[in-house]
Scaffold this motif. Sequence first.
Motif, PDB file in Angstrom:
ATOM      1  N   LEU A  54      49.882  68.477 -10.284  1.00  0.00           N
ATOM      2  CA  LEU A  54      48.692  67.855  -9.696  1.00  0.00           C
ATOM      3  C   LEU A  54      47.559  67.769 -10.710  1.00  0.00           C
ATOM      4  O   LEU A  54      46.751  66.829 -10.679  1.00  0.00           O
ATOM      5  N   PHE A  55      47.505  68.733 -11.635  1.00  0.00           N
ATOM      6  CA  PHE A  55      46.504  68.707 -12.708  1.00  0.00           C
ATOM      7  C   PHE A  55      46.757  67.531 -13.649  1.00  0.00           C
ATOM      8  O   PHE A  55      45.838  66.797 -14.014  1.00  0.00           O
ATOM      9  N   VAL A  56      48.030  67.335 -14.030  1.00  0.00           N
ATOM     10  CA  VAL A  56      48.379  66.208 -14.902  1.00  0.00           C
ATOM     11  C   VAL A  56      48.156  64.883 -14.178  1.00  0.00           C
ATOM     12  O   VAL A  56      47.671  63.914 -14.773  1.00  0.00           O
ATOM     13  N   GLU A  57      48.474  64.844 -12.886  1.00  0.00           N
ATOM     14  CA  GLU A  57      48.217  63.623 -12.110  1.00  0.00           C
ATOM     15  C   GLU A  57      46.732  63.280 -12.129  1.00  0.00           C
ATOM     16  O   GLU A  57      46.349  62.107 -12.223  1.00  0.00           O
ATOM     17  N   LYS A  58      45.883  64.300 -12.061  1.00  0.00           N
ATOM     18  CA  LYS A  58      44.440  64.075 -12.101  1.00  0.00           C
ATOM     19  C   LYS A  58      44.015  63.522 -13.455  1.00  0.00           C
ATOM     20  O   LYS A  58      43.132  62.659 -13.542  1.00  0.00           O
ATOM     21  N   ILE A  59      44.664  63.994 -14.519  1.00  0.00           N
ATOM     22  CA  ILE A  59      44.378  63.474 -15.854  1.00  0.00           C
ATOM     23  C   ILE A  59      44.714  61.984 -15.929  1.00  0.00           C
ATOM     24  O   ILE A  59      43.998  61.179 -16.534  1.00  0.00           O
TER      25      ILE A  59
ATOM     26  N   VAL B 115      57.855  62.842 -10.696  1.00  0.00           N
ATOM     27  CA  VAL B 115      57.578  64.254 -10.973  1.00  0.00           C
ATOM     28  C   VAL B 115      57.408  65.028  -9.670  1.00  0.00           C
ATOM     29  O   VAL B 115      58.012  66.092  -9.466  1.00  0.00           O
ATOM     30  N   LYS B 116      56.602  64.495  -8.763  1.00  0.00           N
ATOM     31  CA  LYS B 116      56.360  65.177  -7.482  1.00  0.00           C
ATOM     32  C   LYS B 116      57.616  65.172  -6.612  1.00  0.00           C
ATOM     33  O   LYS B 116      57.883  66.144  -5.898  1.00  0.00           O
ATOM     34  N   ALA B 117      58.389  64.096  -6.683  1.00  0.00           N
ATOM     35  CA  ALA B 117      59.645  64.032  -5.921  1.00  0.00           C
ATOM     36  C   ALA B 117      60.604  65.129  -6.384  1.00  0.00           C
ATOM     37  O   ALA B 117      61.288  65.760  -5.554  1.00  0.00           O
ATOM     38  N   ILE B 118      60.663  65.367  -7.682  1.00  0.00           N
ATOM     39  CA  ILE B 118      61.531  66.416  -8.236  1.00  0.00           C
ATOM     40  C   ILE B 118      61.124  67.788  -7.694  1.00  0.00           C
ATOM     41  O   ILE B 118      61.964  68.589  -7.283  1.00  0.00           O
ATOM     42  N   ILE B 119      59.824  68.065  -7.675  1.00  0.00           N
ATOM     43  CA  ILE B 119      59.341  69.361  -7.197  1.00  0.00           C
ATOM     44  C   ILE B 119      59.629  69.541  -5.708  1.00  0.00           C
ATOM     45  O   ILE B 119      60.067  70.612  -5.264  1.00  0.00           O
ATOM     46  N   ILE B 120      59.393  68.493  -4.921  1.00  0.00           N
ATOM     47  CA  ILE B 120      59.617  68.578  -3.475  1.00  0.00           C
ATOM     48  C   ILE B 120      61.094  68.804  -3.169  1.00  0.00           C
ATOM     49  O   ILE B 120      61.448  69.630  -2.312  1.00  0.00           O
ATOM     50  N   GLU B 121      61.982  68.107  -3.877  1.00  0.00           N
ATOM     51  CA  GLU B 121      63.417  68.318  -3.690  1.00  0.00           C
ATOM     52  C   GLU B 121      63.834  69.719  -4.132  1.00  0.00           C
ATOM     53  O   GLU B 121      64.727  70.340  -3.545  1.00  0.00           O
TER      54      GLU B 121
END
Length: 349
Positions: free
Chosen positions: A217-222, A245-251
Amino acid sequence: MILQDKQLKIANEIINDAFWLGYILELKKKISDYTKKEILSSFLIFFSSIFAEEIIKAKCGALSGKRKITLKDIENYRNYNLKYCPVIDSNITKNVINDMGIDFRNYIFDIVLYLNDNNLLDINFRDWDNNKESNFELIDGIVATPLKWVEALIPAELYSQIKVALKDINDKKLEGINKVNIKRKSYSSFKLFVNSRINSNDKLYILQRYGLIKNALFVEKILKEDIWFDIGNLHFDSKVFMTKVKAIIIEMIWNDQKNNKGITLFEKISIENKGIDSKFYSINRKCRNNLHYSDYHYISKSEKIILDENQNLYLSNVLKIFDDNIFYKFDMKYKIGLALAKIEYWSRT
């Protein structure tokens, strides 16, 4: 035509992933603050390990440079990042606990917290083994691979034009990152969970996954401006990259839940996310599966809307459950305890 379109989509997926990992690596190189470099390194190590293993397995490329690293080394490291879930009776976990001196029962300073304006951003537990000298060559090769791929696939003249076009954006990003205040604080894992009634496996899970979510989420903010551009038939899009990236974490969290029954937090996470559209999970899985470069999974415009509406909500709900179980405060009592710990440490050395 369908086959050609799919091949183009796969090629675009590879180059887009490689480009943004390389872009973040370039930003990291230009930052002078070591703590911020550590945060970006943690993100790059995790996701570049997936990229490197997938391009090799799909026979699309090789690791950067001439290194004495086998495919098995890369596969093992990728699987550790992507699939390892710490539990108290695991030998891997026991080794990390012993190395770090993790103690959930006594007030000792055994972990380091990374704080962004006093908001917890990361914990050093997840990346502990990355600091071992035996892993340096492997990690260096993995992190360097995406950028080398971009430089190899895009003609030098065209790549130079891209870098010129992105220079203003880069400068703004660097200016924004330099304004971010990130500090490292020694802390106690006992104190972190002092107000919680969760078990040791739950505590380890928070130590392992909290920073991974916050880093993403920090990199997404960047990259919040959703940078995109086209080169011929190829489309470069930072939002597409971060969505994956977020899909990988959620899975990963879903797989953790499926394979680890000793973690009680999953029930609370499921309850917190019960309001999420049920269609979201299969769509997110399709997005996640585009990390495999041997195939491409199409996502419609309506599916993208569902994905965009629910990914951050899901991750925010997971963080809420984590935050409900942690405590950190840097008051006078903390300062005295840290000073006494330092005195005791120096008296023993």
